[in-house]
Design an enzyme around this catalytic site. Structure first.
Site, PDB file in Angstrom:
ATOM      1  N   LYS A   1      12.227  -7.034   4.951  1.00 40.15           N
ATOM      2  CA  LYS A   1      10.972  -6.923   4.215  1.00 40.15           C
ATOM      3  C   LYS A   1      11.260  -7.003   2.714  1.00 40.15           C
ATOM      4  O   LYS A   1      12.335  -6.613   2.254  1.00 40.15           O
ATOM      5  CB  LYS A   1      10.345  -5.570   4.573  1.00 40.15           C
TER       6      LYS A   1
ATOM      7  N   SER B   1       2.104  -3.168   6.634  1.00 41.83           N
ATOM      8  CA  SER B   1       2.582  -3.996   5.557  1.00 41.83           C
ATOM      9  C   SER B   1       3.818  -4.817   5.913  1.00 41.83           C
ATOM     10  O   SER B   1       4.167  -5.713   5.155  1.00 41.83           O
ATOM     11  CB  SER B   1       2.878  -3.123   4.340  1.00 41.83           C
ATOM     12  N   SER B   2       4.478  -4.571   7.043  1.00 39.10           N
ATOM     13  CA  SER B   2       5.647  -5.388   7.389  1.00 39.10           C
ATOM     14  C   SER B   2       5.212  -6.621   8.184  1.00 39.10           C
ATOM     15  O   SER B   2       5.805  -6.967   9.214  1.00 39.10           O
ATOM     16  CB  SER B   2       6.661  -4.557   8.193  1.00 39.10           C
TER      17      SER B   2
ATOM     18  N   ILE C   1       4.905   3.832   6.121  1.00 40.09           N
ATOM     19  CA  ILE C   1       4.458   5.072   5.476  1.00 40.09           C
ATOM     20  C   ILE C   1       3.113   5.514   6.049  1.00 40.09           C
ATOM     21  O   ILE C   1       2.653   6.619   5.779  1.00 40.09           O
ATOM     22  CB  ILE C   1       4.400   4.897   3.942  1.00 40.09           C
ATOM     23  N   GLY C   2       2.483   4.643   6.857  1.00 40.07           N
ATOM     24  CA  GLY C   2       1.208   5.011   7.479  1.00 40.07           C
ATOM     25  C   GLY C   2       0.974   4.188   8.738  1.00 40.07           C
ATOM     26  O   GLY C   2      -0.068   4.280   9.384  1.00 40.07           O
ATOM     27  N   GLY C   3       1.992   3.363   9.062  1.00 37.42           N
ATOM     28  CA  GLY C   3       1.867   2.494  10.227  1.00 37.42           C
ATOM     29  C   GLY C   3       2.432   1.110   9.963  1.00 37.42           C
ATOM     30  O   GLY C   3       2.281   0.200  10.775  1.00 37.42           O
ATOM     31  N   SER C   4       3.110   0.933   8.846  1.00 39.71           N
ATOM     32  CA  SER C   4       3.506  -0.398   8.371  1.00 39.71           C
ATOM     33  C   SER C   4       4.589  -1.076   9.189  1.00 39.71           C
ATOM     34  O   SER C   4       4.853  -2.262   8.999  1.00 39.71           O
ATOM     35  CB  SER C   4       3.942  -0.326   6.904  1.00 39.71           C
TER      36      SER C   4
END
Lengths: 439, 439
Positions: free
Chosen positions: B104, B179-180, B200-203
């Site tokens: 990433k 985000s990934s 950090i929240g589901g990324s």
């Protein structure tokens, strides 16, 4: 009429005194005179304790537990001998069954005050237990006493407006250290075989060093800390940790192993799921020596103890490196340093928690242990003309009084990396062998 | 003249394009038409890749490593097939020797930009490596590509003003998540066999779920995170973690085991010294099912996948409990829940990271895995008159388009406690067996 803080403190002290049965209070006529500084011989010599009580309170933990578990001793008798309080009976309910454990004041116990020395917290009993209290109770420990601290637990002597000052039973003119200085005094006096204190800048190690007992300062997360009372709630930049204090390293390891293996992470979400691991540290260690921290030179007895330790360890074929900050990437097994600049020190004169505090910042695991060396007013005279490293250093050197600390045990500190508690204990054992000091 | 952000982004995109050798760019005449939504078959069917290149890029990790290590395949050929970039050669230097690993964008590599999508960070190459980069290089991995993210990595689709939008290779009208989401798209396309993202929240889990691949969201401290670039530097209330993304669970475990056993805690002080532990999770699990989180009901394909999974697991004699918050003190082996409310979703319509984010707050270990169920426009029609739990729920239900997501894989999430990564992986294996899905 509003009560003054003096009124509240006086009433609290009276209540504390009243909680001790009259027959367990020392009669005035056999009380040691103020001139007697070392009172650790009192239990043995005064005739106030029975032969059995002395037997119980001088035994080591494995013997206490074995005798209780095979029913030769009653847990209630042992606990009474330590505490004059009643203990649970019945079948062993856990690995600490029947073992009296003393606790620093900030461990919450339902129905008991945790004042941390604040008069404003007198009469505010805890409504929940600290997680470690639940862990110890479940393991069968008998909680029989809470011990004194400095106000908010933030200085290195144990004095506050509620209960007054705790003195060092080895020399009542000296401090027993702080903030876990009620614990260290009680253990050095033989009133507890195993205590639990806390450490945010040296509060386990400093009192252990001032009284010549052992302690382990673990990294955060190794022992459960949830629901203890903080003197600075919300401050999490450096986390407070708790750890055992005892007269032997074996007792320290006994506590650590049993607490960790109770899987306390199931009760405290900040506790790490790491079992007590077997370690093989080898027979030859590579030690970095911190002779001084660049701010304060240790007082003469501590310098002598560290030099003695290094010589003995070299004789035992360990590798010694004079540690300097630029060596921080070199592989050392551990660091050895003073625990504090002092053997102990007169009341009000303790200064500089730098030797311990740096390892709170780094969250390293550390043991404070008695070096086998005792302060000696002849060997440890104040030196004149020594270069001072700071204003604080100058003040400490100026205040040093070789006569005042004569005879006090000197402790040193061994430091391993973060979460290497098993290694710290195992390496302390190797070092003690090198020094010829009992574990 | 000041350059506009559009100028900078255009130049950066051109530079990126120029970094790809001309012979590796897909000729316009064989480029799939815009109307072709699923482009995952392109490498196999287009004739653009050689037989060897297809062999390398479709092999599983153990085969790739075995062939390289026995010298049947050259690391440089494998890396070229994946990346068209040169690889190191010589004797195996570590357990990942020759294995191409995609990263990433926020993993710093000396000399390369980590823009996180910010135009203002174009042309600001990293001056140090992220610790994980050093760990992977030392293990012999070949780092050949960095992948796209949303600006600051703080939304669940991968779109930004520097590089534009990453689409889902299974259906280019849908998001690959975020985000990934650059990683998930690349892995689903077969352009990477093993990638590393952050969460950090589901990324990690959201993009894995949007593309039907596997990921492990570890608890903080299990894999090294030091020196990665943050989109919100200083925010430590919830710590970002990184983890592997791959097409098989075996590959996930391969990464986890090798990274942890490299002792990364010696390089990153926040990393915990916990080796990859053998676990025995038993054959019969007690699972708590989170049917919905009380805020958003999953869309029909996800509801069907969860119901299917529960039925299969019951058939396999696992114990299923409908999990409710008041059951939080009951002992469960693990929780099973949707990873997101969606199979995937049209660009711009992703909402609600609640199913993943709660386990970042709790810092629990979690796996997202393909359930074996695919969205079906006939079976998963929008239901009318269903009670909505919140405004967001109403919007998601209103926007649901059964036709748009037809054929997309549906993923679910398995959650174990903090720092139970081994258990999370092992239990996922047991669950996959119950579901008849390959690990």
């Amino acid at each position: 009429m509003t009560r003054t803080w003096q009124d509240i403190a006086k009433a609290k002290q009276a209540a504390l005194s009243d909680s001790i049965p009259p027959e367990w209070r020392v009669p005035t006529d056999i009380m040691p005179p103020d001139s007697q500084l070392d009172v650790t011989g009192f239990p043995r010599d005064s005739g106030f304790f029975t032969k059995d009580e002395l037997k119980y309170t001088t035994a080591k933990i494995p013997e206490i537990l074995q005798q209780i578990h095979c029913k030769a001793w009653k847990a209630v008798d042992v606990a009474q001998a330590f505490s004059k309080r009643a203990a649970k009976t019945g079948k062993p309910i856990g690995p600490l069954h029947g073992l009296p454990v003393s606790l620093k004041d900030n461990f919450n116990i339902i129905g008991k005050d945790s004042t941390l020395g604040f008069v404003s917290w007198v009469g505010v009993p805890a409504t929940y237990n600290t997680v470690l209290v639940d862990v110890l109770l479940k393991a069968g420990a008998v909680l029989y006493v809470k011990t004194n601290v400095p106000t908010a637990m933030m200085i290195a002597e144990s004095v506050n407006n509620t209960f007054g000052r705790t003195v060092n039973p080895l020399n009542r003119k000296l401090t027993s250290g702080g903030s876990s200085g009620g614990e260290s005094a009680l253990i050095a006096f033989g009133g507890s075989v195993l205590g639990v204190g806390t450490d945010i800048g040296g509060s386990l190690r400093i009192p252990a060093a001032c009284t010549g007992i052992f302690t382990l300062r673990p990294s955060f997360g190794r022992f459960p800390t949830a629901n203890a009372k903080s003197g600075l709630a919300g401050q999490e930049a450096v986390n407070s940790v708790n750890g055992p204090m005892a007269r032997t390293l074996d007792d320290i390891e006994f506590f650590a192993k049993n607490v960790v293996n109770s899987e306390p992470w199931k009760l405290d979400p900040k506790c790490l799921p790491i079992s007590w691991r077997p370690v093989d540290v080898g027979r030859k260690l590579r030690l970095g020596v911190i002779w001084n921290d660049g701010i304060v030179v240790p007082t003469p007895p501590v310098r002598r103890a560290l030099k003695h330790a290094v010589e003995k360890l070299q004789e035992a074929s360990h590798e010694i490196v004079d540690w300097e900050p630029e060596l921080h990437q070199e592989a050392m097994d551990l660091l050895v340093s003073p625990t504090t600049p002092f053997a102990s020190v007169e009341h009000g004169k303790f200064k500089h928690v730098g030797y311990t505090g740096v390892f709170n910042i780094l969250d390293y695991s550390a043991v404070s242990f008695p070096s086998g060396i005792y302060a000696d007013s002849e060997l440890d005279k104040a030196e004149t003309g020594i270069k001072t490293l700071s204003q604080m250093d100058a003040q400490i050197q100026a205040e040093y009084n070789a006569g005042a600390v004569h005879g006090m045990p000197v402790s040193l500190q061994l430091v391993a990396s973060r979460l290497e508690e098993e290694k710290a204990v195992a390496m302390t054992r190797v070092v003690l062998e090198g020094l010829g000091v009992a574990a």
